[in-house]
Structure formats: C-alpha cells, structure tokens
Design a protein around this motif. Structure first.
Motif, short mmCIF file in Angstrom:
data_model
loop_
_atom_site.label_atom_id
_atom_site.label_comp_id
_atom_site.label_asym_id
_atom_site.label_seq_id
_atom_site.Cartn_x
_atom_site.Cartn_y
_atom_site.Cartn_z
N LEU A 287 16.40 4.22 13.43
CA LEU A 287 15.47 4.45 14.54
C LEU A 287 15.88 3.67 15.77
CD1 LEU A 287 12.10 3.94 12.59
CD2 LEU A 287 13.25 6.13 13.03
N LEU A 288 15.42 4.12 16.92
CA LEU A 288 15.45 3.32 18.14
C LEU A 288 14.26 2.36 18.12
CD1 LEU A 288 16.06 6.22 20.69
CD2 LEU A 288 17.77 4.54 19.94
N TRP A 289 14.44 1.19 18.71
CA TRP A 289 13.31 0.25 18.76
C TRP A 289 12.13 0.82 19.54
CZ3 TRP A 289 12.40 -3.24 15.41
CH2 TRP A 289 13.45 -3.86 14.74
N GLU A 290 12.40 1.67 20.53
CA GLU A 290 11.28 2.28 21.26
C GLU A 290 10.50 3.23 20.37
OE1 GLU A 290 13.18 5.90 23.79
OE2 GLU A 290 14.03 3.91 24.21
N GLU A 291 11.16 3.85 19.40
CA GLU A 291 10.44 4.69 18.44
C GLU A 291 9.55 3.84 17.54
OE1 GLU A 291 13.23 8.53 17.56
OE2 GLU A 291 14.02 6.61 16.84
N VAL A 292 10.05 2.67 17.14
CA VAL A 292 9.23 1.75 16.35
C VAL A 292 7.98 1.36 17.13
CG1 VAL A 292 9.16 -0.57 15.35
CG2 VAL A 292 11.17 0.88 15.01
N LEU B 203 0.84 -1.20 0.00
CA LEU B 203 0.00 0.00 0.00
C LEU B 203 0.87 1.24 0.00
CD1 LEU B 203 -2.57 -1.06 2.76
CD2 LEU B 203 -2.82 -1.30 0.27
N GLU B 204 0.43 2.30 -0.68
CA GLU B 204 1.19 3.55 -0.71
C GLU B 204 1.27 4.17 0.68
OE1 GLU B 204 3.58 6.54 -1.98
OE2 GLU B 204 3.03 4.71 -3.07
N VAL B 205 0.20 4.04 1.45
CA VAL B 205 0.20 4.47 2.85
C VAL B 205 -0.07 3.22 3.69
CG1 VAL B 205 -0.87 5.93 4.59
CG2 VAL B 205 -0.61 6.78 2.24
N GLU B 206 0.89 2.81 4.49
CA GLU B 206 0.78 1.57 5.24
C GLU B 206 0.89 1.85 6.74
OE1 GLU B 206 -0.17 -1.13 6.66
OE2 GLU B 206 0.24 -2.18 4.76
N PRO B 207 -0.26 1.93 7.43
CA PRO B 207 -0.22 2.26 8.86
C PRO B 207 0.37 1.16 9.73
CG PRO B 207 -2.46 1.71 8.17
CD PRO B 207 -1.63 1.77 6.93
N ARG B 208 0.59 -0.04 9.17
CA ARG B 208 1.08 -1.16 9.98
C ARG B 208 2.59 -1.38 9.84
NH1 ARG B 208 -2.28 -5.71 7.16
NH2 ARG B 208 -1.36 -4.54 5.41
N ILE B 209 3.28 -0.48 9.14
CA ILE B 209 4.69 -0.75 8.84
C ILE B 209 5.53 -0.85 10.10
CG2 ILE B 209 5.25 1.70 8.45
CD1 ILE B 209 6.78 -1.40 6.68
N MET B 210 5.27 -0.03 11.11
CA MET B 210 6.06 -0.11 12.34
C MET B 210 5.68 -1.35 13.15
SD MET B 210 8.34 2.16 12.24
CE MET B 210 8.66 3.44 11.03
N GLU B 211 4.43 -1.75 13.09
CA GLU B 211 4.02 -3.00 13.74
C GLU B 211 4.79 -4.17 13.13
OE1 GLU B 211 0.06 -5.86 14.34
OE2 GLU B 211 -0.08 -4.00 13.16
N ALA B 212 4.85 -4.22 11.80
CA ALA B 212 5.58 -5.28 11.11
C ALA B 212 7.06 -5.24 11.46
CB ALA B 212 5.38 -5.15 9.60
#
Length: 294
Positions: free
Chosen positions: A248-253, A136-145
């Motif tokens: 990134l820091l993992w806490e930011e993810v 998807l062009e906008v993927e709200p789950r990318i940090m979850e993944a």
C-alpha cells in the motif's frame, strides 16, 4: 462419479497438466481454477520476486476455499523434472523459481504462498518485516495502528512499505542491506514495539498469547526469524473474497482502506498502474539504529 477433465499447457518450454479447470476455488467470487491460473500468471512477475530462492510452504485447498486445507512443506512425489528443491532441517522444500512451478502448484490448488524469510543456504534475513496481528476477526483500527508504526519508523529515519496480509493483519516491510541479522532486527523490533505499546496502550500489545490480548493488536516482532514464514507480497489468500496480500501507499493507510479492497479480480489493474511499491524503496540504514540500542 464425474469424469475428471484433463488438459495441459506449455509454459517456458515445460508441459503442465491441468485438471478440472472449471472447479470453483473461490465460490463467492466465481473464481475457477482456470481463472486462478490466469491470475497467477499475471501476478507472477511480482509474486516470484519474493518467493524465488526461498524455502516455500504452501497451503492447499483441494476442494476450494470452503473445503479442508493442509500446509505442505515437503515436496510431493513424484516431482516434475523442472521443479527444484532444497533440504533444510530434514524437510525437502519446493523452490518456486518461475512460472512453470507456480502454475504447477496452482493446479494442485495451492492458494497461498508462504516463503522463508531468508534465502536458501543463508541465515540472514532478506528484509525486515513487522507483523501487526489483530485479536479481533474484524479490526476497524488496523490502518490506524499501521499508520502509528509507520510514523515511528519515519521518525527514526526508516522508510517502509505497508502491505495487507490478505487476511486481517498488516505487515510493514523495510528493505535492508545484506549482513543485517535476524537477532539485530528482533532487537530493533522490540524497541519499536515497546515504544508504540507505551504510546498507545489502548491499541497495541506485546502479549504473545492470544487469550491474554483482549481486543488489542499484537505487535509481532518475533515471527520475523529464521525458520519462520509470513505471507508473501502478492500471494492470494484463501479467504472468501479472494483477497491478495497487497503493498500500500502510506496515503492509502491514512485513508483507512480495507484489506478486502484488494483481491484477485482487481489486482492486475492496480499493478499495471502502480507497479511494485516495495521495489521502489531502497535499502534502509537499520544497522545504524541497531548499533545505538543498549
């Protein structure tokens, strides 16, 4: 036709011609070529670390981000005396060794820097990268993944650093010791990819063809190979918001930060505060894992 404005700057003892310094390269951010070159200079201690001695591909946007673009692998002619090259598979690549070369490329509106995953003259990877590529062009789950993959790597005793691609995806970087092969990393990448797709079939896919992925995030372990490239850490990206590929820091993810949060107008402050997050992680024992795979 308006007269072309020309000037020059001297960097590292090299004189670099600068043309049209007030040309807008990122109109939405108001970033001109002059501003861009200043930002490149600030990024150079970090960006050069992951480009030096590698075969460089750039993407040039002569008229700025809204305009046409083209990939440049072969070095243009004529070359300044200070620019070194290396030939690989009949292509003469630029070697991005220092700030003079970086600003020379910036003046030519090279807005993205994609180095090889191996050093010149070597067939061994410099690091291990997993590419998480949204469909998807906008993927709200990318940090979850990203968090799911990071937890799996941690369970295997592997420390890693996530970085935004600067576009829609995320790469996860694992520093390695010399001697690990691309084939070995593909094997462990396939192992991790199969595990996360079985654990979260709603989120991940190993399907290479985008038209068959649906809305899932592609766990790409194949892009990390000889002759291929990925966006360098700290490269700007030719996106409207002038995003930068940012570790990134993992806490930011886990806080679900947005890749759009990291861009040319705030990256200097972040780097002065946090430094290079990749350099803080030592080489990881991936050889031991590879040796245990069937």
């Amino acid at each position: 036709m308006p007269k072309t404005i020309r000037g020059s700057i001297t960097v590292g003892g090299q004189e670099i011609t600068i043309t049209n310094p007030e040309k807008l390269l990122w109109p939405e951010r108001g970033i001109t070529k002059r501003i861009y070159l200043e930002k490149l200079a600030a990024l150079s201690p970090y960006l050069l670390q992951y480009c030096r001695d590698r075969l460089l591909t750039v993407i040039r946007y002569p008229h700025g981000v809204p305009g046409m673009s083209f990939y440049q692998k072969n070095a243009p002619e004529p070359l300044p005396d200070f620019v070194r090259t290396a030939t690989h598979d009949n292509i003469t690549y630029i070697l991005l060794q220092g700030l003079p070369e970086l600003l020379w490329l910036g003046n030519m509106a090279a807005l993205e820097f994609h180095p090889s995953l191996h050093y010149v003259g070597s067939e061994l990877p410099c690091e291990w990268m997993i590419d998480l590529d949204p469909s998807l062009e906008v993927e709200p789950r990318i940090m979850e993944a990203t968090a799911v993959v990071g937890e799996v790597l941690q369970s295997l005793g592997i420390a890693s650093v996530p970085k935004t691609s600067g576009a829609t995806g995320v790469q996860i970087i694992v520093p390695i010791r010399p001697g690990v092969t691309f084939d070995g990393l593909r094997r462990i990448g396939h192992f991790v990819g199969r595990y996360v797709t079985e654990k979260r079939p709603d989120l991940f896919t190993l399907e290479r063809l985008k038209k068959h992925r649906g809305d899932k995030i592609y766990f790409d372990y194949l892009q990390h190979y000889g002759g291929k490239t990925l966006a360098a850490p700290y490269t700007p990206r030719a996106r409207p918001l002038a995003t930068v590929s940012t570790p990134l820091l993992w806490e930011e993810v886990r806080r679900d930060v947005s890749p759009a949060d990291f861009h040319l107008q705030n990256i200097e402050e972040r780097l002065s505060r946090m430094g290079d997050l990749i350099a803080k992680v030592p080489a990881q024992p991936v050889e031991a894992l590879i040796s245990k795979l069937p």
